[in-house]
Design a protein around this motif. Structure first.
Motif, PDB file in Angstrom:
ATOM      1  N   LEU A  36       0.858  -1.182   0.000  1.00  0.00           N
ATOM      2  CA  LEU A  36       0.000   0.000   0.000  1.00  0.00           C
ATOM      3  C   LEU A  36       0.894   1.232   0.000  1.00  0.00           C
ATOM      4  CD1 LEU A  36      -2.790   1.266   0.181  1.00  0.00           C
ATOM      5  CD2 LEU A  36      -2.696   0.993   2.673  1.00  0.00           C
ATOM      6  N   MET A  37       0.760   2.072  -1.020  1.00  0.00           N
ATOM      7  CA  MET A  37       1.671   3.200  -1.206  1.00  0.00           C
ATOM      8  C   MET A  37       1.092   4.546  -0.776  1.00  0.00           C
ATOM      9  SD  MET A  37       4.368   1.813  -2.439  1.00  0.00           S
ATOM     10  CE  MET A  37       5.075   0.560  -3.508  1.00  0.00           C
ATOM     11  N   ILE A  42      -2.903   4.966   4.450  1.00  0.00           N
ATOM     12  CA  ILE A  42      -2.161   4.297   5.528  1.00  0.00           C
ATOM     13  C   ILE A  42      -2.489   4.956   6.871  1.00  0.00           C
ATOM     14  CG2 ILE A  42       0.147   3.937   6.487  1.00  0.00           C
ATOM     15  CD1 ILE A  42       1.137   3.583   3.573  1.00  0.00           C
ATOM     16  N   ASP A  43      -2.452   6.285   6.904  1.00  0.00           N
ATOM     17  CA  ASP A  43      -2.777   7.014   8.133  1.00  0.00           C
ATOM     18  C   ASP A  43      -4.216   6.749   8.569  1.00  0.00           C
ATOM     19  OD1 ASP A  43      -0.237   8.127   8.259  1.00  0.00           O
ATOM     20  OD2 ASP A  43      -0.812   9.951   7.189  1.00  0.00           O
ATOM     21  N   LYS A  44      -5.105   6.588   7.590  1.00  0.00           N
ATOM     22  CA  LYS A  44      -6.520   6.350   7.883  1.00  0.00           C
ATOM     23  C   LYS A  44      -6.718   4.988   8.546  1.00  0.00           C
ATOM     24  CE  LYS A  44     -11.055   6.786   5.645  1.00  0.00           C
ATOM     25  NZ  LYS A  44     -11.749   6.985   4.345  1.00  0.00           N
ATOM     26  N   GLY A  63       5.630  -5.554   6.044  1.00  0.00           N
ATOM     27  CA  GLY A  63       6.213  -5.362   4.720  1.00  0.00           C
ATOM     28  C   GLY A  63       7.263  -4.267   4.734  1.00  0.00           C
ATOM     29  N   PRO A  64       7.234  -3.345   3.769  1.00  0.00           N
ATOM     30  CA  PRO A  64       8.246  -2.280   3.724  1.00  0.00           C
ATOM     31  C   PRO A  64       8.086  -1.224   4.810  1.00  0.00           C
ATOM     32  CG  PRO A  64       6.663  -1.997   1.944  1.00  0.00           C
ATOM     33  CD  PRO A  64       6.351  -3.323   2.579  1.00  0.00           C
ATOM     34  N   GLY A  65       6.973  -1.243   5.554  1.00  0.00           N
ATOM     35  CA  GLY A  65       6.878  -0.385   6.726  1.00  0.00           C
ATOM     36  C   GLY A  65       6.045   0.868   6.609  1.00  0.00           C
ATOM     37  N   GLY A  66       5.114   0.931   5.678  1.00  0.00           N
ATOM     38  CA  GLY A  66       4.272   2.120   5.556  1.00  0.00           C
ATOM     39  C   GLY A  66       3.394   2.324   6.783  1.00  0.00           C
ATOM     40  N   ILE A  67       2.675   1.281   7.186  1.00  0.00           N
ATOM     41  CA  ILE A  67       1.826   1.371   8.369  1.00  0.00           C
ATOM     42  C   ILE A  67       2.689   1.537   9.612  1.00  0.00           C
ATOM     43  CG2 ILE A  67       0.181   0.095   9.801  1.00  0.00           C
ATOM     44  CD1 ILE A  67      -1.032  -1.050   7.283  1.00  0.00           C
ATOM     45  N   LEU A  72       4.177   4.714  14.469  1.00  0.00           N
ATOM     46  CA  LEU A  72       5.197   5.417  15.256  1.00  0.00           C
ATOM     47  C   LEU A  72       4.894   6.909  15.350  1.00  0.00           C
ATOM     48  CD1 LEU A  72       8.420   3.609  13.965  1.00  0.00           C
ATOM     49  CD2 LEU A  72       7.420   3.426  16.249  1.00  0.00           C
ATOM     50  N   ASN A  73       4.305   7.462  14.309  1.00  0.00           N
ATOM     51  CA  ASN A  73       3.954   8.888  14.326  1.00  0.00           C
ATOM     52  C   ASN A  73       2.901   9.211  15.381  1.00  0.00           C
ATOM     53  OD1 ASN A  73       5.742   9.538  12.310  1.00  0.00           O
ATOM     54  ND2 ASN A  73       4.223   9.491  10.660  1.00  0.00           N
ATOM     55  N   ARG A  74       2.160   8.185  15.820  1.00  0.00           N
ATOM     56  CA  ARG A  74       1.111   8.392  16.827  1.00  0.00           C
ATOM     57  C   ARG A  74       1.619   8.105  18.246  1.00  0.00           C
ATOM     58  NH1 ARG A  74      -3.985   8.923  14.326  1.00  0.00           N
ATOM     59  NH2 ARG A  74      -5.109   8.186  16.172  1.00  0.00           N
TER      60      ARG A  74
END
Length: 261
Positions: A36-37, A42-44, A63-67, A72-74
């Motif tokens: 998912l790019m 992702i934020d949603k 996976g590549p770490g998008g989620i 971590l931002n939260r």
């Protein structure tokens, strides 16, 4: 004359798309992988999980770490990620910061979360939910077997659910997500509907179009949020309920001549 103040700005973090290019990562069809790019989507997904600040989070199949980045931002107290594919280790380790994140390479189907979180996060089952969350963009090949496995753990209050009524935010094929929330008497009502709704309050939060993923799957994706019930609707052992429901729905096109006794 005073010197002009210089403000240093850090370069922006690489996007998921940048990381996929940098490490030459490719989604493997045999593992049902789709990246998912879209960072907005992702934020949603992470927002659906609710308040995770200062909490404990386990992400499945990062996976590549998008989620992972969105979590971590939260600002959780700690994040554990479980990934089966060793290729993603460099991208995940690059996100580990201040000992807030632990990367586990392993198969979630056989992973026991009984001691995954600190003891002080445990709650009694009848109490409010603990600040503990499971989040994952699941491969289609494991999503249904995994939720059945976790529903059994919920019924027995073990693994992650030894900490209380831990919520889950997970992705499924849209049709599967719709079956999970299908009301009684509707055409989509099935074994999965009853199993999910017996032990959890289930909500189909939103749908992600297939075009948002790379490679694009043939179906759209549903984001589903689960909150374990204090008491199941059918207060019987999991294996008994599953056996009866499976038997009832084995012949979808047949009529029931005699009621079950």
């Amino acid at each position: 004359m005073s010197a002009a103040k210089v403000v240093a700005r850090l370069p922006p973090l690489p996007t998921v798309r940048d990381l996929v290019r940098l490490y030459r990562l490719r989604a493997l069809r045999q593992l049902s992988q789709n990246f998912l790019m879209d960072q907005r989507l992702i934020d949603k997904i992470v927002k659906v999980a609710g308040r995770i600040k200062c909490g404990q989070v386990c992400e499945v199949g990062p996976g590549p770490g998008g989620i992972t980045r969105a979590i971590l931002n939260r600002a959780p107290e700690r994040l554990v990620v479980i990934e089966k594919d060793h290729r993603f280790l460099p991208t995940l380790e690059a996100k580990a910061c201040e000992n807030r994140m632990e990367v586990i390479i392993g198969d979630v189907m056989g992973f026991n979360m009984e001691k995954c979180f600190p003891e002080d996060f445990r709650k009694e089952w009848v109490d409010e939910q603990p600040n503990v969350h499971l989040i994952g963009n699941l491969p289609f090949s494991v999503s249904t077997p995994l939720i059945i496995k976790w529903l059994e753990a919920i019924s027995e209050r073990r693994s992650a659910w030894s900490y209380g009524r831990v919520g889950m935010t997970l992705t499924f094929q849209k049709e599967v997500a719709e079956r999970m929330v299908a009301p009684v008497t509707t055409s989509q009502r099935c074994r999965l509907s009853i199993m999910c709704q017996n032990w959890c309050d289930v909500r189909h939060a939103f749908t992600i179009p297939g075009k948002a993923f790379v490679p694009k799957p043939d179906v759209d994706v549903g984001v589903v949020h689960f909150i374990p019930k204090v008491e199941p609707i059918i207060p019987l052992p999991f294996k008994l309920v599953e056996k009866v429901v499976r038997s009832i729905f084995s012949f979808r096109q047949k009529y029931s001549i005699r009621g079950a006794e």
